[in-house]
Design a protein around this motif. Structure first.
Motif, PDB file in Angstrom:
ATOM      1  N   ARG A  55       0.828  -1.212   0.000  1.00 19.23           N
ATOM      2  CA  ARG A  55       0.000   0.000   0.000  1.00 19.23           C
ATOM      3  C   ARG A  55       0.864   1.263   0.000  1.00 19.23           C
ATOM      4  O   ARG A  55       0.616   2.202  -0.770  1.00 19.23           O
ATOM      5  CB  ARG A  55      -0.926   0.017   1.222  1.00 19.23           C
ATOM      6  N   ILE A  56       1.907   1.295   0.854  1.00 16.32           N
ATOM      7  CA  ILE A  56       2.709   2.514   0.897  1.00 16.32           C
ATOM      8  C   ILE A  56       3.616   2.638  -0.340  1.00 16.32           C
ATOM      9  O   ILE A  56       3.955   3.747  -0.744  1.00 16.32           O
ATOM     10  CB  ILE A  56       3.530   2.632   2.206  1.00 16.32           C
ATOM     11  N   LYS A 112       3.478   5.865  -2.677  1.00 14.27           N
ATOM     12  CA  LYS A 112       4.685   6.599  -3.039  1.00 14.27           C
ATOM     13  C   LYS A 112       4.843   6.718  -4.556  1.00 14.27           C
ATOM     14  O   LYS A 112       5.142   7.806  -5.080  1.00 14.27           O
ATOM     15  CB  LYS A 112       5.907   5.894  -2.438  1.00 14.27           C
ATOM     16  N   LEU A 113       4.642   5.602  -5.270  1.00 13.43           N
ATOM     17  CA  LEU A 113       4.883   5.592  -6.713  1.00 13.43           C
ATOM     18  C   LEU A 113       3.764   6.248  -7.516  1.00 13.43           C
ATOM     19  O   LEU A 113       4.017   6.899  -8.527  1.00 13.43           O
ATOM     20  CB  LEU A 113       5.084   4.156  -7.200  1.00 13.43           C
ATOM     21  N   LYS A 114       2.516   6.071  -7.054  1.00 12.32           N
ATOM     22  CA  LYS A 114       1.366   6.526  -7.842  1.00 12.32           C
ATOM     23  C   LYS A 114       0.482   7.543  -7.127  1.00 12.32           C
ATOM     24  O   LYS A 114      -0.416   8.121  -7.743  1.00 12.32           O
ATOM     25  CB  LYS A 114       0.505   5.322  -8.253  1.00 12.32           C
ATOM     26  N   GLY A 115       0.716   7.738  -5.831  1.00 16.36           N
ATOM     27  CA  GLY A 115      -0.140   8.650  -5.081  1.00 16.36           C
ATOM     28  C   GLY A 115      -1.506   8.065  -4.781  1.00 16.36           C
ATOM     29  O   GLY A 115      -2.454   8.790  -4.485  1.00 16.36           O
ATOM     30  N   TRP A 116      -1.630   6.731  -4.839  1.00 18.60           N
ATOM     31  CA  TRP A 116      -2.918   6.081  -4.636  1.00 18.60           C
ATOM     32  C   TRP A 116      -3.201   5.865  -3.153  1.00 18.60           C
ATOM     33  O   TRP A 116      -2.352   5.379  -2.406  1.00 18.60           O
ATOM     34  CB  TRP A 116      -2.960   4.721  -5.340  1.00 18.60           C
ATOM     35  N   SER A 117      -4.428   6.191  -2.747  1.00 17.38           N
ATOM     36  CA  SER A 117      -4.897   5.895  -1.401  1.00 17.38           C
ATOM     37  C   SER A 117      -5.405   4.455  -1.350  1.00 17.38           C
ATOM     38  O   SER A 117      -5.506   3.775  -2.380  1.00 17.38           O
ATOM     39  CB  SER A 117      -6.026   6.845  -1.020  1.00 17.38           C
ATOM     40  N   GLN A 118      -5.771   4.003  -0.148  1.00 14.68           N
ATOM     41  CA  GLN A 118      -6.337   2.667  -0.013  1.00 14.68           C
ATOM     42  C   GLN A 118      -7.618   2.538  -0.840  1.00 14.68           C
ATOM     43  O   GLN A 118      -7.871   1.507  -1.469  1.00 14.68           O
ATOM     44  CB  GLN A 118      -6.638   2.368   1.459  1.00 14.68           C
ATOM     45  N   THR A 119      -8.398   3.609  -0.865  1.00 14.86           N
ATOM     46  CA  THR A 119      -9.628   3.610  -1.667  1.00 14.86           C
ATOM     47  C   THR A 119      -9.314   3.491  -3.150  1.00 14.86           C
ATOM     48  O   THR A 119      -9.970   2.727  -3.885  1.00 14.86           O
ATOM     49  CB  THR A 119     -10.441   4.894  -1.405  1.00 14.86           C
TER      50      THR A 119
END
Length: 199
Positions: free
Chosen positions: A30-31, A35-42
């Motif tokens: 997840r982290i 870091k790589l894509k700026g994606w949240s858990q959602t």
């Protein structure tokens, strides 16, 4: 080979199994994606059925390989989140620990006066000095370390966190020419001394 994000995550959890348990592996992935894509858990949940690009797979595979060599994720990504701060870290400095955050809270809770002079010995990443500079009321903060590389990281972190700290290169086991004549708080990693430093 293209895989959906869900399938790719599952495959990497399996890859990490020799070193990390399932919950740790999920947290690491997840982290990494944050870091790589700026994606949240959602975001990760929404994109679960989408294909993962070859470029992203390559980047993640490189990180997974380093994790399997027992490199800390903080050093791999070059940063850590600690005490509400995002700090740069490299192998030149220790990764700030939860216990160190608790030390900062103790210092702040026990010192409500303004304009305190603070000395952080062996400052490393500058985490303690920076946290105290941000949370104590108008302190004067000095950080000392023998490592030029550590002081460079500490200076970058202070700039990123927008705090003013005087960093000084010196061996703490030898006499130090300090900018203040006395200090209200002297802190060093896991200990704190509340006494005056006469230099």
């Amino acid at each position: 080979m293209f895989m959906t994000l869900n399938s790719y995550i599952k495959s990497n959890i399996t890859r990490l199994a020799p070193v990390y348990d399932t919950s740790e592996s999920r947290w690491l992935i997840r982290i990494i994606l944050e870091k790589l894509k700026g994606w949240s858990q959602t975001d990760i949940m929404i994109k679960g059925d989408q294909d993962v690009s070859a470029e992203l797979q390559f980047s993640i595979d490189a990180i997974i390989a380093r994790l399997l060599r027992n490199e800390p994720i903080q050093y791999i990504l070059g940063e850590t989140y600690w005490h509400g701060l995002t700090l740069k870290v490299t192998p030149a400095v220790l990764i700030p620990r939860v216990e160190t955050s608790e030390l900062v809270d103790i210092i702040v809770n026990e010192n409500k006066s303004k304009d305190l002079a603070v000395l952080d010995m062996c400052t490393g990443s500058g985490c303690i000095a920076i946290a105290l500079a941000r949370t104590l009321p108008f302190p004067t903060v000095t950080g000392v370390d023998i490592s030029e590389d550590a002081l460079h990281i500490a200076g970058e972190n202070a700039a990123l966190c927008k705090v003013k700290i005087h960093f000084l290169k010196s061996d703490v086991l030898k006499p130090i020419n300090l900018p203040e004549k006395s200090y209200d708080i002297i802190v060093s990693l896991s200990s704190i001394s509340k006494f005056m430093w006469d230099g």
